[in-house]
Design a protein around this motif. Sequence first.
Motif, PDB file in Angstrom:
ATOM      1  N   UNK B   1       0.735  -1.297  -0.488  1.00  0.00           N
ATOM      2  CA  UNK B   1       0.083   0.424  -0.078  1.00  0.00           C
ATOM      3  C   UNK B   1       0.554   1.431   0.044  1.00  0.00           C
ATOM      4  N   UNK B   4       0.486   4.533  -2.532  1.00  0.00           N
ATOM      5  CA  UNK B   4      -1.136   5.699  -1.686  1.00  0.00           C
ATOM      6  C   UNK B   4      -0.020   6.672  -1.357  1.00  0.00           C
ATOM      7  N   UNK B   8      -1.973   9.310  -3.953  1.00  0.00           N
ATOM      8  CA  UNK B   8      -2.924  10.422  -3.297  1.00  0.00           C
ATOM      9  C   UNK B   8      -2.455  11.927  -3.627  1.00  0.00           C
ATOM     10  N   UNK B  12      -4.313  14.624  -6.042  1.00  0.00           N
ATOM     11  CA  UNK B  12      -4.957  15.436  -5.546  1.00  0.00           C
ATOM     12  C   UNK B  12      -4.346  17.239  -6.197  1.00  0.00           C
ATOM     13  N   UNK B  15      -6.105  17.789  -9.742  1.00  0.00           N
ATOM     14  CA  UNK B  15      -7.361  18.202  -9.132  1.00  0.00           C
ATOM     15  C   UNK B  15      -7.230  19.162  -9.106  1.00  0.00           C
ATOM     16  N   UNK B  16      -6.272  20.058  -8.118  1.00  0.00           N
ATOM     17  CA  UNK B  16      -6.385  20.802  -7.831  1.00  0.00           C
ATOM     18  C   UNK B  16      -5.438  21.674  -9.141  1.00  0.00           C
ATOM     19  N   UNK B  19      -8.402  22.966 -11.075  1.00  0.00           N
ATOM     20  CA  UNK B  19      -9.536  24.035 -10.016  1.00  0.00           C
ATOM     21  C   UNK B  19      -8.419  25.262  -9.841  1.00  0.00           C
ATOM     22  N   UNK B  22      -9.412  26.445 -13.392  1.00  0.00           N
ATOM     23  CA  UNK B  22     -10.531  26.912 -13.672  1.00  0.00           C
ATOM     24  C   UNK B  22     -10.751  28.485 -13.436  1.00  0.00           C
ATOM     25  N   UNK B  23     -10.177  28.397 -12.133  1.00  0.00           N
ATOM     26  CA  UNK B  23     -10.370  30.214 -11.241  1.00  0.00           C
ATOM     27  C   UNK B  23      -9.795  31.239 -12.157  1.00  0.00           C
ATOM     28  N   UNK B  26     -12.025  31.763 -15.268  1.00  0.00           N
ATOM     29  CA  UNK B  26     -12.469  32.451 -14.965  1.00  0.00           C
ATOM     30  C   UNK B  26     -12.508  34.210 -14.943  1.00  0.00           C
ATOM     31  N   UNK B  31     -15.477  33.443 -19.553  1.00  0.00           N
ATOM     32  CA  UNK B  31     -16.997  32.919 -19.242  1.00  0.00           C
ATOM     33  C   UNK B  31     -18.074  34.196 -19.507  1.00  0.00           C
ATOM     34  N   UNK B  32     -17.080  35.258 -19.787  1.00  0.00           N
ATOM     35  CA  UNK B  32     -18.216  36.707 -19.680  1.00  0.00           C
ATOM     36  C   UNK B  32     -19.570  36.582 -21.215  1.00  0.00           C
ATOM     37  N   UNK B  34     -20.339  33.704 -23.341  1.00  0.00           N
ATOM     38  CA  UNK B  34     -20.244  31.900 -24.191  1.00  0.00           C
ATOM     39  C   UNK B  34     -20.907  32.346 -25.649  1.00  0.00           C
TER      40      UNK B  34
END
Lengths: 764, 51
Positions: B1, B4, B8, B12, B15-16, B19, B22-23, B26, B31-32, B34
Amino acid sequence: MSCCAAGTEAALDAEKAIHDLPPTDELWLASRQLDGGLRQTDLAVPGVHCGACITTLEKALKALPEVQRARVNLSTRRVTCVWREEVEGRRTDPSVITKAIEAAGYESHLFSISAEEQDSTRNGLIRAMAVAGFAAMNIMLLSVSVWSGADAATRDMFHWISAAIAGPTLIYSGRPFYTSAYNALRHGRMNMDVPIALAISLSYAMSLYETMHHGKEAYFDASVSLLFFLLIGRTLDHIMRDRARSAISGLARLSPRGATVLTPDGGHEYRNIDEVVPGDRLLIAAGERVPVDCVVMSGASELDLSIVSGESLPVAAAKGSALQAGGLNLTGALTVQAMAAARNSFVAEIISLMEAAEGGKARYRRIADRAAEIYAPAVHILALAAFLFWGVFGGDWKHALTIAIAVLIITCPCALGLAVPVVQVVAAGRLFRDGIMVKDGSAMERLTEIDTVIFDKTGTLTLGKPRLVNKGAVSAKALAAAASLALHSRHPLSAALADAGGGDVTRFSLVSEIPGAGIEAGDQEGLWRLGHRAFALNAVSEGSGESDAAGPETVLSLDGKLVAVFKFEDQMRRDAQGLMASLKTRGFKTAILSGDREGVVAALARRLGIGFWRSALTPRGKVEEIKTVSAHGHKVLMVGDGINDAPALAAAHVSMAPATASDVGRQAADFVFLHESLSAVSLAIEVSKRAGRLILENFALAIAYNVVFVPLALLGYASPLVAAIAMSTSSIIVVANAMRLTLGGMPVQPAAQQEAPITPAVAS
Amino acid sequence: MNVLIYLIPIALAMGGLGLVTFLWSLKSGQYDDLEGSSWRVLDDGEDRPET
């Protein structure tokens, strides 16, 4: 145009009248200063609708040497233009921008700049939603590992990682709910956010406690994915209101931003409206609106007061007449003396009346909050009962606490929190497609409660635009002559004549307009005159005003001899009759409250079959009528447009205004419809009623879900897996049910969809 | 194991990264408009970035 001598003003404005572009000074005043000698102007361009429009418009603007950047926003139908203050040492005339847009074939106008803070709340919500989504996905990933058998040290590690992700997420993304719940509690009220905030914090606290004690059950995933779902609902709700607000603020401003002040040394100065003080001498050119309350010092003209008082006929103005802010100067230039500053003018008076009248709307409690008022205490008592029961009879108080919190998590109103906003977002989107803007969701809830519909006359039931009625009784030759003359004037009756007959703009070369009287022109046949009876027939030299009460008329004469009399009536809005019929069959009471004269109102009421009407009402009178009706227990929908309707719009339970309404009228109304047809009223009622039914269905679904899962929680079988599955399914079911609103069963008005939106600039 | 310990943080971090991207998108106003962007993609005219 600011540098011209006084006499040429009218001539220049005649040219402007045809284009109806905002004047240079107003454009300069409305632009924002940027760094490096640049200025930015935002214009609404309602006509853009596809990619080709973007390219055409941007190309046309960028071709100008003054323009540095131009970008079209298709979603909001706006163009942002950044231009240089000076090009080659010359001060830029910003009207080149509007002229270029016009040359490209689009209409443009200034709009009231919407506050930027709205944009920042929207982005704040989207950020919170993105963070919650990221956290929910990662925690769910770890939770799935736990459910599929990770145990001992691995499980603890997964729980700790989940806790580390969930903690900051709840603090960051949960803020909208915490602040709203706190505000409600501080005022001693209960709203849907209270149980939500309580459930997410409690479930986090309990899961953290479990993790620290190497427990098996942690609800991090439930608490964060709950937050994620609720934020989706909240963000959609906000975007819906934002879209309506930006569409409404994109409509042309009707009140002027500034006024041309005549300085003591004989010059002109265009000043911001707030800087005009009583005693200033102002110049109001033909085609401009009266900026502040004032008295005419010289000049003669006619004013269109339809938006101010509901008066459908133009009113003559000469030396000594007092004018109220908001009226449209039609035929000649006027020099006036300001009697009040803008903040003390007629419109300001109306706004204070509006604030006093506001009551029913502020007191209205949203359906979700009313539901929360029953739901939250019930749930909290249930959890407490479970805690006491398991503690007393089971003996294990820690186990009892776990069960109590499980009950709170399971009953957390995830579906209830989505039940209302999702339906309202779908309904608002449905109405938006038919050109009806909904300012906020509670307006739709209030619309389902009404039983009485009250209309204003001028501009609402009618278009405020006259139409020729005796076309058949007039010879074609006379009509052609009249229409050719009428093309040279902006008087509403002339516009109606020009519409009716095939006029030829080249037929008369020398046309002169006598303000307040009519127009005249000569050709080989003699001297033609079109206008007031007295003027046309040369009876009296001065136009003595309208004496004929039967309706507006205009007279065509040749060398002082009568050729034809044209009669007009105010044109009814499309589908007015159909709307009355459908309102009647559905059992609504209808009424007319108008500021116009009795004869006209009575005639229209008779034609539409409306029994109850009042005429010559002041703005205060309208509010009082509505208060009387409301005092008898009726809920009123007010449909109106004028400045004088604004207090009544605010006083009614719910209100609607057409896009052609005055600025304050649009502000006061809950719904604004863009199309000419009045069928928007019945469509809005229909959609709102369906939305109301769907909201109740969603509540029923959410309660049914509770009935199934709460016993499981009470018996202690609500594992995190069960909670996660139950919550997601209930949310999905509620959303799916809301989507039914877009499917079939809705009466669609094909005509209303194809019709181009009318803009105030055209209709006024 | 033990695997991991790498997996992990990698999961993460990825994924971060999503994120953060995306921020950023934005914030930079993507996105003003579309509706406009869906048309602009078809425009094969001048598409160099504006100076």
